[in-house]
Each structure stands twice: as C-alpha cells, then as structure tokens.
Design a protein around this motif. Structure first.
Motif, PDB file in Angstrom:
ATOM      1  N   LEU A 178       0.825  -1.195   0.000  1.00 48.66           N
ATOM      2  CA  LEU A 178       0.000   0.000   0.000  1.00 48.66           C
ATOM      3  C   LEU A 178       0.867   1.256   0.000  1.00 48.66           C
ATOM      4  CD1 LEU A 178      -3.027   0.511  -0.068  1.00 48.66           C
ATOM      5  CD2 LEU A 178      -3.011   0.633   2.433  1.00 48.66           C
ATOM      6  N   LEU A 235     -14.937  -1.724  -1.944  1.00 50.13           N
ATOM      7  CA  LEU A 235     -14.556  -1.670  -0.534  1.00 50.13           C
ATOM      8  C   LEU A 235     -15.789  -1.462   0.353  1.00 50.13           C
ATOM      9  CD1 LEU A 235     -11.904  -1.932   0.996  1.00 50.13           C
ATOM     10  CD2 LEU A 235     -11.719   0.555   0.989  1.00 50.13           C
ATOM     11  N   LEU A 258      -8.252   1.904   2.403  1.00 51.26           N
ATOM     12  CA  LEU A 258      -7.519   0.638   2.325  1.00 51.26           C
ATOM     13  C   LEU A 258      -6.560   0.511   3.508  1.00 51.26           C
ATOM     14  CD1 LEU A 258      -6.759   0.606  -1.506  1.00 51.26           C
ATOM     15  CD2 LEU A 258      -8.117  -1.122  -0.309  1.00 51.26           C
ATOM     16  N   GLY A 266     -13.071   0.769  -7.141  1.00 45.12           N
ATOM     17  CA  GLY A 266     -12.366   0.475  -5.910  1.00 45.12           C
ATOM     18  C   GLY A 266     -13.161   0.889  -4.690  1.00 45.12           C
ATOM     19  N   LEU A 275      -6.973  -2.675   6.681  1.00 45.87           N
ATOM     20  CA  LEU A 275      -5.999  -3.691   6.283  1.00 45.87           C
ATOM     21  C   LEU A 275      -6.344  -5.066   6.862  1.00 45.87           C
ATOM     22  CD1 LEU A 275      -3.454  -2.875   4.609  1.00 45.87           C
ATOM     23  CD2 LEU A 275      -2.153  -3.168   6.720  1.00 45.87           C
ATOM     24  N   HIS A 324      -7.253   5.240  -0.996  1.00 46.19           N
ATOM     25  CA  HIS A 324      -5.971   4.862  -0.405  1.00 46.19           C
ATOM     26  C   HIS A 324      -6.053   4.845   1.122  1.00 46.19           C
ATOM     27  CE1 HIS A 324      -1.488   5.742   0.377  1.00 46.19           C
ATOM     28  NE2 HIS A 324      -1.610   4.466   0.064  1.00 46.19           N
ATOM     29  N   ALA A 339     -10.473  -4.333  -4.135  1.00 41.76           N
ATOM     30  CA  ALA A 339     -10.401  -2.865  -4.128  1.00 41.76           C
ATOM     31  C   ALA A 339      -8.957  -2.400  -4.251  1.00 41.76           C
ATOM     32  CB  ALA A 339     -11.032  -2.311  -2.848  1.00 41.76           C
ATOM     33  N   PHE A 340      -8.043  -3.116  -3.594  1.00 41.65           N
ATOM     34  CA  PHE A 340      -6.624  -2.774  -3.714  1.00 41.65           C
ATOM     35  C   PHE A 340      -6.154  -2.952  -5.154  1.00 41.65           C
ATOM     36  CE2 PHE A 340      -2.116  -4.300  -3.428  1.00 41.65           C
ATOM     37  CZ  PHE A 340      -1.565  -3.048  -3.213  1.00 41.65           C
ATOM     38  N   TRP A 375     -11.573  -6.320   0.011  1.00 38.71           N
ATOM     39  CA  TRP A 375     -10.411  -5.444   0.248  1.00 38.71           C
ATOM     40  C   TRP A 375      -9.348  -5.681  -0.816  1.00 38.71           C
ATOM     41  CZ3 TRP A 375      -5.232  -5.455   0.610  1.00 38.71           C
ATOM     42  CH2 TRP A 375      -4.612  -4.315   1.116  1.00 38.71           C
ATOM     43  N   TYR A 376      -9.043  -6.950  -1.062  1.00 34.38           N
ATOM     44  CA  TYR A 376      -7.990  -7.287  -2.031  1.00 34.38           C
ATOM     45  C   TYR A 376      -8.377  -6.851  -3.446  1.00 34.38           C
ATOM     46  CZ  TYR A 376      -5.966 -10.131   1.702  1.00 34.38           C
ATOM     47  OH  TYR A 376      -5.407 -10.556   2.886  1.00 34.38           O
TER      48      TYR A 376
END
Length: 340
Positions: free
Chosen positions: A167, A337, A192, A333, A196, A189, A292-293, A289-290
């Motif tokens: 990140l 999320l 995220l 994203g 985590l 950002h 969206a990352f 989450w993954y």
C-alpha cells in the motif's frame, strides 16, 4: 528466416553461448523474433531450425536492476518447474552483459496461446472459454499450495508487513504521477489503510496473475504461467483479488485495458472466488479489500501512463484515452470496498 535480428538480441553471440553451455550444442544459425505483447521485459522466440527457446531480457536502455531482475525470474522458474505449477523449463541464466548487453535467461519454448481480449476468446465458444478460465483458478491454487521452503524459496520475499508495504509503495507511485486532481483516490488509499486485513500464511505470489499471462494449449489446459517479474513471497489473496478485478466486465473503449470478462462463457468473478476458496481451503471473506486494492493499483498504473503521455514521454495507440479510465477504476475500488 528474419531479414535482420531484433533489437536487443545478437543471434551470433547467443549461439556461441548456447554452443558452450548446452550439452548437445546448437544445430545451426539462430533465427530470432521479438514476441509482442510484453509490458516490461523483452521476450524473444529463438530457433536453430530444430530446437525452440525463449529469451527474456530487460528493456533496452537504462533500467533499475531491481525492476528487471533476470536472476529472480530464473530462480522462481527453476524452483517451480518440478512442481505441479506449469512453467517453462529454464535452460540457463547469463549475467555476462557482454553477450547481449544485459543479463538474460533462456527457457524452453512452450506451445500455447495467450488470450488478451474477449474477441480473441470468441472462436473458442462458451464451453471452452469457461474451461480455460476455471483452469486459471485451479492453477493459482496449485501455485499457492507450493511450500516455499521445500522448493528453496523460503527467502524469496518478506511476508511480514507485506500488505502495508504494498500500500505504501503504490501510494508513492501515485505521488510520483500526480499531474491533476483525481476525485476519490486519496479516500480510497486511506480507506484501504484503515481496513488492512490480517494476511493468511504466506505463499509464492505471482503478482500479475491473469489470463493473458498464461498460455492455453491443447484441451484448453494451461501449458505455462509466464511473466514472473513481480513474483515474491506474500499474501496469496492479492493474486486472487487481481484475478477477480480482471474478471469484472468493464465498459471501456478499444483495447487500452485488456479484458476477457465479457467473453461468452467467462465465469462470473464470484464463481472464481468460490472455486478458489473451496479448492485452497483459504477464507475469502476479506476478498473485497484485495479486489479494491487491485482497482487502486491499476488506477495508479494508468494514471502514471496518462501522466507520461501528457508530458510527451509515451506514445502509442489508445494512450490518449487512458486518462478517462482512471476515475472508473477509482469508483470501482470505492464501491468494492464499501460492499465488503
């Protein structure tokens, strides 16, 4: 035969090396051609009329060694070749820059087709497309099942703090590419970072796992997983998040961003995630989450290309449209999320 050797590969120098290093030597003069489609390192198909090989080397010109580490790619291929993960057999690593002007490695040529778009998949039909994409999931499960220590990759990366570093790295990339305001990207950002996940046990991670980085051969089976330059030890769900992102249909113009998700027969992203969970035994509750990352990472990459284009440092078909896509990736994203 090629009329002239491709830039970055001298067939005579390469032949001399192969003659010295290969037990059977080389059958005759080498013919080489650049394989199109690579995004970073250069890839060539080479033949002596009897045998076929593939050569990988860094791009021409000055590059960061860490970004184009031939030893690293060769190492992961050597480690995985005896496993169930289909990779080309590595033939040799050459770090003597007097041969081709940069370190490079040679591997066996593997027959198969990389499918980069829904249009390329169309002739397969729905049933064969479905089989190929499900095979992509099954191969990812095989990769993540490899015990890094048992294949000599126990020190291949630093799994502790992997997601935090990723990140942070992509945040720095974003800062280096800032040439305009991008609504929502700082929010994405930050969110995220706040949410985590706790990573599962580390695995060998490909880092850019998608359909056009594998070869599909006879029987619609994966014959080889390619492009290992981003591989490391880390959180395996980052590979799955990226695959789910690429399996989400996108309404984008042209072929600026390769997507196969709209091909008839392509399984929905949710089915791919369920299949991975069932076959790997890993929980996928935090998969949003993954994913969206992955949207964030691609937004940063595209913004970097757009930024270089506006500075006149990048030319190519479709680059003038890339800037329009970045807000779409940011939106996906944020939405992903929130849904998670």
């Amino acid at each position: 035969m090629s009329s002239a050797p491709p830039p970055g590969l001298d067939p005579e120098r390469l032949r001399a090396l192969l003659d010295r290093e290969l037990p059977a030597g080389v059958a005759g003069p080498l013919d080489a051609r650049l394989i199109e489609g690579g995004r970073s390192n250069l890839t060539y198909a080479v033949t002596d009329g009897v045998h076929r090989w593939v050569v990988r080397r860094p791009p021409l010109g000055h590059v960061l060694a860490t970004a184009h580490d031939m030893r690293r790619e060769h190492r992961v291929l050597s480690a995985l070749h005896p496993t169930a993960v289909p990779v080309p057999r590595p033939v040799l690593l050459c770090e003597d820059e007097s041969v081709l002007g940069a370190p490079f490695y040679v591997m066996d040529f593997v027959p198969g087709t990389p499918y980069r778009s829904a249009a390329q998949l169309a002739p397969l039909g729905a049933e064969r497309t479905r089989a190929a994409v499900l095979g992509l999931v099954d191969t990812l499960v095989e990769l993540h099942a490899v015990d890094p220590e048992s294949v000599g990759l126990g020190d291949f990366g630093r799994p502790d703090g992997f997601l935090e570093r990723q990140l942070r790295r992509w945040g720095k990339q974003l800062a280096a590419s800032r040439g305009r305001e991008l609504a929502g990207i700082d929010e994405l950002h930050a969110a995220l970072g706040r949410e985590l996940p706790v990573s599962p046990a580390p695995a060998v991670v490909h880092g850019d796992y998608r359909l056009d980085n594998v070869l599909i051969g006879d029987g619609d089976r994966i014959t080889a997983v390619l492009d290992w330059e981003m591989s490391t030890l880390g959180d395996p769900l980052t590979d799955l998040g990226l695959l789910v992102m690429y399996s989400t249909p996108l309404d984008v113009p042209g072929s600026v961003v390769a997507t196969t998700a709209t091909a008839e027969g392509h399984p929905p992203a949710a089915e791919l995630a369920e299949r991975y969970a069932a076959r790997s035994g890993r929980g996928v509750e935090r998969l949003p989450w993954y994913t969206a990352f992955a949207w964030f990472k691609l937004a940063v990459i595209l913004e970097g290309i757009h930024h270089r284009y506006t500075l006149g440092q990048t030319v190519g078909a479709g680059f003038d449209r890339i800037g329009e896509l970045v807000p779409l990736f940011i939106e996906h994203g944020l939405t992903t999320l929130q849904e998670g």
